[in-house]
Enzyme design. Structure first.
Site, PDB file in Angstrom:
ATOM      1  N   LYS A 107      -4.380 -17.432  -5.099  1.00 18.78           N
ATOM      2  CA  LYS A 107      -5.913 -18.368  -4.953  1.00 18.78           C
ATOM      3  C   LYS A 107      -6.829 -18.366  -6.234  1.00 18.78           C
ATOM      4  O   LYS A 107      -7.692 -18.957  -6.457  1.00 18.78           O
ATOM      5  CB  LYS A 107      -6.068 -17.488  -3.600  1.00 18.78           C
ATOM      6  CG  LYS A 107      -6.628 -16.461  -4.065  1.00 18.78           C
ATOM      7  CD  LYS A 107      -6.152 -16.022  -2.645  1.00 18.78           C
ATOM      8  CE  LYS A 107      -4.921 -15.287  -2.734  1.00 18.78           C
ATOM      9  NZ  LYS A 107      -4.603 -14.620  -1.377  1.00 18.78           N
ATOM     10  N   GLY A 189      -2.070   0.368   6.302  1.00 18.00           N
ATOM     11  CA  GLY A 189      -1.763  -0.881   5.142  1.00 18.00           C
ATOM     12  C   GLY A 189      -1.642  -2.411   5.707  1.00 18.00           C
ATOM     13  O   GLY A 189      -1.544  -2.986   5.066  1.00 18.00           O
ATOM     14  N   LYS A 207     -10.601 -19.337  -1.391  1.00 19.73           N
ATOM     15  CA  LYS A 207      -9.598 -19.564  -1.158  1.00 19.73           C
ATOM     16  C   LYS A 207     -10.877 -20.458  -0.810  1.00 19.73           C
ATOM     17  O   LYS A 207     -10.209 -22.400   0.299  1.00 19.73           O
ATOM     18  CB  LYS A 207      -9.171 -19.218   0.677  1.00 19.73           C
ATOM     19  CG  LYS A 207      -8.706 -18.168   0.540  1.00 19.73           C
ATOM     20  CD  LYS A 207      -8.404 -16.842   1.179  1.00 19.73           C
ATOM     21  CE  LYS A 207      -7.042 -15.691   1.330  1.00 19.73           C
ATOM     22  NZ  LYS A 207      -6.796 -14.950   2.158  1.00 19.73           N
TER      23      LYS A 207
HETATM   24  N1  HSE Z   1      -5.948  -9.610   1.669  1.00 17.73           N
HETATM   25  C1  HSE Z   1      -6.349 -11.079   2.241  1.00 17.73           C
HETATM   26  C2  HSE Z   1      -6.456 -10.417   3.916  1.00 17.73           C
HETATM   27  C3  HSE Z   1      -4.972 -11.482   2.504  1.00 17.73           C
HETATM   28  O1  HSE Z   1      -6.859  -9.367   4.038  1.00 17.73           O
HETATM   29  O2  HSE Z   1      -6.654 -11.759   4.326  1.00 17.73           O
HETATM   30  C4  HSE Z   1      -4.291 -12.000   1.187  1.00 17.73           C
HETATM   31  O3  HSE Z   1      -5.319 -13.086   0.620  1.00 17.73           O
END
Ligand code: HSE
Length: 441
Positions: A107, A189, A207
């Site tokens: 993105k 995680g 996005k």
């Molecule tokens: N790190 C992003 C999130 C996912 O926590 O939604 C990848 O864009």
């Protein structure tokens, strides 16, 4: 396409390994649906010796992503390296110039360089597909690029970052502080080792910039996105929102206004009855308002190995079946220049939380500052000084600050900012005012 479509996969992290697993596990269905065998012809990652929990010996290893991108042995270059610049961008550019289709989850790269990469793809007559770049497993790009083409889109919005949504949900459920939940999320995680782009709102903005381009036929313009993250949200705000009938979500919103396009990412109070308020944990939700369709809302997993691999494979199958579309709906030369609406002209309701010294005249002065900007208040709640609210220390003595929460009627961002600047300058508050936009979505 040929009997076999050959993939070069660059990047064998969470998503890359999810892709390898999906292609192994669902091989029969994927082949049948694609009309070709989908074969992994080469793989590439930074560290060959890393234990990835799967045996990759069957696949030809490339040390150099550029060599893989340009290899005669591949038809589609799958870029899962990530990052706005550097190796990912170089390899994608080289693959496109070499006449390889590209499927990417990147993105950041597309939000900054989507237009130039799309132009190269068009010149080479190849696909540049990026379903996995926006909201992971949710097929919003395909919906906007194909299914909704009969509509004039007026707005696209949603919850597009699972990490932030998880943190806000946990803060609400447990009454915890932002920092505590972030630590837990990292330990479990859910959050990246470096979550700065997630919690700071940039990931959502990347996005959103892509969705804006698809929605309005404009060049993607990441730099025009107004961005606020969730770091400043306190348990007091979450509790106050709850008492007032709202939940706080990090939203990305792009809307066509008379003066241009407004793109913004910020914590937002949405009514509890809004479907957005029901999106909890790591889930994502993207909604599109179109003139004939009304509102379409897609909910699902916005991150993770399997959902993101699902989107990557959808893009691969499209290419295998011969569907090659302009990446941003229009030929890149026909994308309109982005015309930005100033954030200060944004109109809406606002939640304001002040920590006000409990002394005579303070409240009158604050009310006057709001009146000066013609801001009308829908509600005001003042707690006793040192009220035992999470996030507010119990000071208790006369003259100590007391939390004051105000909800405004519709007003402009410019008016709110001027009023808050004046209130701060008057010296009746002991910390920077908190301001959260309200959306009745
Ligand atoms: N790190 C992003 C999130 C996912 O926590 O939604 C990848 O864009």
């Amino acid at each position: 396409m040929a009997d076999t479509v050959r993939l070069g996969i660059a990047g064998l992290g969470t998503v890359g390994m999810g892709l390898v697993r999906l292609l192994e596990q669902n091989r029969g269905d994927v082949t049948k649906r694609a009309g070709s065998a989908i074969e992994i012809a080469g793989v590439c990652a930074r560290d060959r010796d890393l234990d990835r929990g799967a045996n990759l010996d069957a696949y030809t290893w490339f040390d150099d992503p550029i060599k893989l991108a340009e290899s005669d042995e591949i038809d589609i270059f799958v870029e899962l390296i990530g990052g706005e610049e550097g190796m990912a961008r170089d390899a994608v550019e080289r693959a496109l110039r070499a006449g390889k289709h590209v499927v990417t989850a990147n993105k950041a790269m597309l939000a900054h360089h989507g237009l130039s990469l799309a132009a190269i793809a068009e010149k080479s007559g190849v696909a540049l597909n990026f379903e996995a770049a926006v909201a992971g497993g949710i097929p919003i790009v395909k919906v906007m690029r194909e299914s909704l083409l009969g509509n004039r889109v007026s707005r696209v919005y949603g919850i597009m970052n699972g990490t932030c949504n998880y943190i806000l949900t946990q803060m609400e459920e447990k009454g915890s502080y932002f920092g505590e939940v972030l630590d837990e999320a990292q330990a479990a995680g859910f959050a990246e080792a470096d979550p700065a782009y997630d919690i700071g709102g940039q990931d959502t903005a990347h996005k959103l910039a892509l969705l804006t381009s698809l929605a309005f036929g404009t060049e993607a313009s990441f730099d025009s996105v107004y961005i606020e993250g969730i770091e400043q949200i306190t348990p007091t705000d979450i509790e106050a929102a709850d008492n007032l009938g709202y939940r706080i979500k990090l939203l990305g919103v792009a809307v066509q206004t008379e003066s241009g396009i407004e793109q913004r990412v910020h914590p937002t109070m949405v009514p509890k009855k809004s479907p957005l308020a029901e999106i909890n944990g790591v889930s994502n939700c993207v909604a599109v308002d179109g003139d004939f369709i009304g509102t379409v809302m897609l909910v699902g997993s916005g991150a993770g190995a399997n959902p993101t691999a699902s989107s990557v494979v959808g893009d691969i199958i499209d290419i295998a079946r011969g569907t090659i579309l302009p990446p941003f709906i229009h030929a890149s030369k026909d994308l309109l220049p982005y015309k930005q609406a100033a954030m200060r002209s944004h109109e809406g309701g606002y939640y304001i939380r002040l920590s006000v010294y409990d002394r005579s005249g303070a409240f009158a002065a604050i009310a006057q500052r709001m009146a000066d900007q013609e801001i009308s208040l829908e509600s005001i709640v003042q707690r006793r000084p040192g009220a035992e609210l999470p996030g507010i220390s119990a000071r208790g003595q006369a003259g100590a600050p007391a939390p004051v929460v105000m909800i405004t009627h519709q007003t402009s961002e410019a008016s709110i900012r001027k009023a808050l600047e004046a209130i701060e300058a008057d010296g009746h508050v002991d910390e920077k005012p908190q301001m959260i936009r309200i959306e009745n979505l």
